[in-house]
Design an enzyme around this catalytic site. Structure first.
Site, short mmCIF file in Angstrom:
data_model
loop_
_atom_site.label_atom_id
_atom_site.label_comp_id
_atom_site.label_asym_id
_atom_site.label_seq_id
_atom_site.Cartn_x
_atom_site.Cartn_y
_atom_site.Cartn_z
N THR A 11 0.83 -1.22 0.00
CA THR A 11 0.00 0.00 0.00
C THR A 11 0.86 1.26 0.00
O THR A 11 0.63 2.20 -0.77
CB THR A 11 -0.89 -0.01 1.27
OG1 THR A 11 -1.54 -1.27 1.33
CG2 THR A 11 -1.91 1.08 1.25
N GLU A 124 9.22 10.06 9.30
CA GLU A 124 8.06 10.94 9.46
C GLU A 124 6.74 10.17 9.40
O GLU A 124 5.81 10.43 10.16
CB GLU A 124 8.07 12.01 8.36
CG GLU A 124 6.94 12.99 8.42
CD GLU A 124 6.92 13.77 9.72
OE1 GLU A 124 7.83 14.56 9.96
OE2 GLU A 124 5.98 13.56 10.52
N ILE A 131 0.61 13.43 8.62
CA ILE A 131 0.74 14.63 9.46
C ILE A 131 2.21 14.87 9.80
O ILE A 131 2.88 13.97 10.30
CB ILE A 131 -0.03 14.47 10.80
CG1 ILE A 131 -1.48 14.10 10.55
CG2 ILE A 131 0.08 15.73 11.63
CD1 ILE A 131 -2.22 13.75 11.84
N GLU A 185 -8.75 -4.00 10.34
CA GLU A 185 -8.12 -5.26 9.91
C GLU A 185 -9.01 -6.45 10.31
O GLU A 185 -9.80 -6.34 11.25
CB GLU A 185 -6.78 -5.45 10.62
CG GLU A 185 -5.82 -4.29 10.48
CD GLU A 185 -4.97 -4.39 9.23
OE1 GLU A 185 -4.99 -5.45 8.58
OE2 GLU A 185 -4.32 -3.40 8.90
N LYS A 200 3.30 4.30 18.78
CA LYS A 200 3.42 5.68 18.27
C LYS A 200 3.75 6.66 19.40
O LYS A 200 4.61 7.53 19.23
CB LYS A 200 2.13 6.07 17.55
CG LYS A 200 1.96 5.30 16.23
CD LYS A 200 0.57 5.45 15.65
CE LYS A 200 0.44 4.76 14.29
NZ LYS A 200 -0.96 4.66 13.84
N1 HSE Z 1 -3.84 0.78 11.88
C1 HSE Z 1 -3.37 2.13 11.86
C2 HSE Z 1 -4.56 3.06 12.12
C3 HSE Z 1 -2.73 2.45 10.53
O1 HSE Z 1 -5.71 2.59 12.16
O2 HSE Z 1 -4.36 4.24 12.34
C4 HSE Z 1 -1.80 3.63 10.56
O3 HSE Z 1 -0.70 3.42 11.39
#
Ligand code: HSE
Length: 400
Positions: A11, A124, A131, A185, A200
């Site tokens: 992707t 990034e 963002i 998913e 994150k």
């Molecule tokens: N699974 C992540 C989300 C994808 O839903 O934000 C982006 O990191």
């Protein structure tokens, strides 16, 4: 002519090729010379697709080619991405990755390898998709001590929470709809249990602290236990429930957690809906700032990756200093953090007041046979002790 390679044609990798093809002219003007994708590394072949002429199956082909100055890693997962990326840095190539698992686990080490080889390692797109939050922290907010970062950094869960708030449905129903539409998913565990957001916020906190924060140390609660009844209470309080990833400065460290929070209307994150992401930053000089946009998806994420490519191209032969020491930062115990707690219980008011003292009751007629109340501000540790004494706690959601 800058020659680049893309490792992983999924992707994001295919998005990177598309962004470069679509915006070739303006990208070249920004770099000051031409740019060409020389290789695409993938296990697969792509038949008649024109990309096939660039496909290689062995990462060593890229590492050994002195013409390739910049490599994009968009394979995902820690291995073999780590081995491939390290080999590229050691071969004197700069790398950008969109891979949060790799950055959270090995970011500090890869930054050090890049420094040693006088190249750069950028990431990034690993947080907040398109963002520009990483560059903001590393380049734009460097005059500040960052006191707080709180973000909606997972689009899947924000989509689910927004739908639940708008339509009053239960979690399972909205999750199924999100899966049917391809927003979630098939195995949604990493998103709904907060593990994705945990990686994150570990990356963001590492950057503001200048040293390694392990995502395994982040206290993480997901959204799978949030119900339509919780939404009714939130509405009654004029608040909205959002899965936040949040870090707060405490002395010379941070408390770091991922959990559902009740946000008031005045909070900048209150209106961040659907699959959108946003990161709220509080600096000791700047005050409050917020970064908002598409947190996932092929082209938004590829846009951030290609912005890194442009930055890397402008700095060939020069390492850009980035403080991310590999020694682990001992993060503060989240139980020492204070807030107000919204609680639903099967206990009666006398028991509630006996344990929690003065509370504010929230009356939701649809929630028969239970009591909803709001505590005064107290530490997590104190809340846990009192909740244990009260028993019969159906739900607890923190105020933010
Ligand atoms: N699974 C992540 C989300 C994808 O839903 O934000 C982006 O990191």
């Amino acid at each position: 002519m800058i020659k680049i390679a893309v490792m992983g044609y999924g992707t994001i990798g295919s998005g990177v090729v598309q962004v470069i093809e679509t915006n070739q002219d303006s990208i070249c003007k920004k770099i000051g010379e031409g740019i060409e994708v020389k290789y695409v590394l993938d296990l697969r072949d792509f038949g008649d697709d024109p990309i096939q002429s660039k496909v290689v199956h062995d990462y060593q082909t890229i590492a050994a080619d002195p013409e390739v100055a910049i490599v994009v890693e968009s394979m995902g997962g820690v291995e073999p991405a780590y081995t491939f990326v390290k080999a590229m840095l050691l071969a004197g190539k700069s790398v950008t990755t969109s891979n949060k698992a790799l950055v959270a686990a090995r970011g500090a080490e890869l930054v050090a390898v890049a420094k040693e080889k006088n190249v750069n390692f950028m990431f990034e797109a690993s947080v907040g998709g398109g963002i520009p939050i990483i560059r903001a922290l590393n380049s734009c907010l460097t005059a500040d001590r960052i006191e707080e970062i709180s973000g909606i950094v997972n689009g899947t869960t924000n989509y689910i929470m927004t739908k639940m708030a708008e339509e009053g449905c239960d979690f399972d129903e909205v999750l199924k709809e999100a899966q049917d539409k391809g927003y979630a998913e098939k195995d949604p565990t990493a998103d709904i249990e907060g593990h994705d957001a945990g990686r994150k916020i570990a990356i963001l906190t590492s950057l503001i602290a200048g040293q390694q924060v392990d995502f395994e140390d982040v206290h993480t609660e997901g959204i799978s236990k949030i119900t339509a009844t919780d939404i009714l209470y939130a509405k009654k309080m004029g608040r909205v429930i959002k899965l936040l990833a949040t870090s707060r400065e405490v002395g010379d460290t941070y408390t770091v957690m991922v959990a559902p929070f009740l946000l008031p209307k005045e909070h900048p994150l209150y209106t961040v809906n659907g699959v959108f992401n946003a990161v709220f930053v509080r600096g000791n000089m700047l005050g409050d700032a917020m970064f908002y946009g598409s947190g996932a998806g092929s082209l938004p994420t590829a846009s951030a990756v290609v912005a890194d490519v442009v930055e890397l191209a402008k700095h060939i032969g020069r390492h850009i200093e980035l403080e991310w020491r590999p020694e682990k930062l001992p993060i503060a115990d989240y139980r020492q953090q204070s807030t107000r707690f919204f609680v639903r219980t099967g206990a009666d008011k006398a028991a509630v007041e006996n344990v929690f003292g003065s509370v504010e009751y929230i009356d939701v007629p649809e929630a028969a046979g239970e009591i909803g109340f709001l505590t005064t501000e107290m530490k997590e540790a104190e809340y846990e002790e009192k909740a244990g004494k009260l028993g019969s706690v159906i739900q607890m959601i923190r105020f933010h």
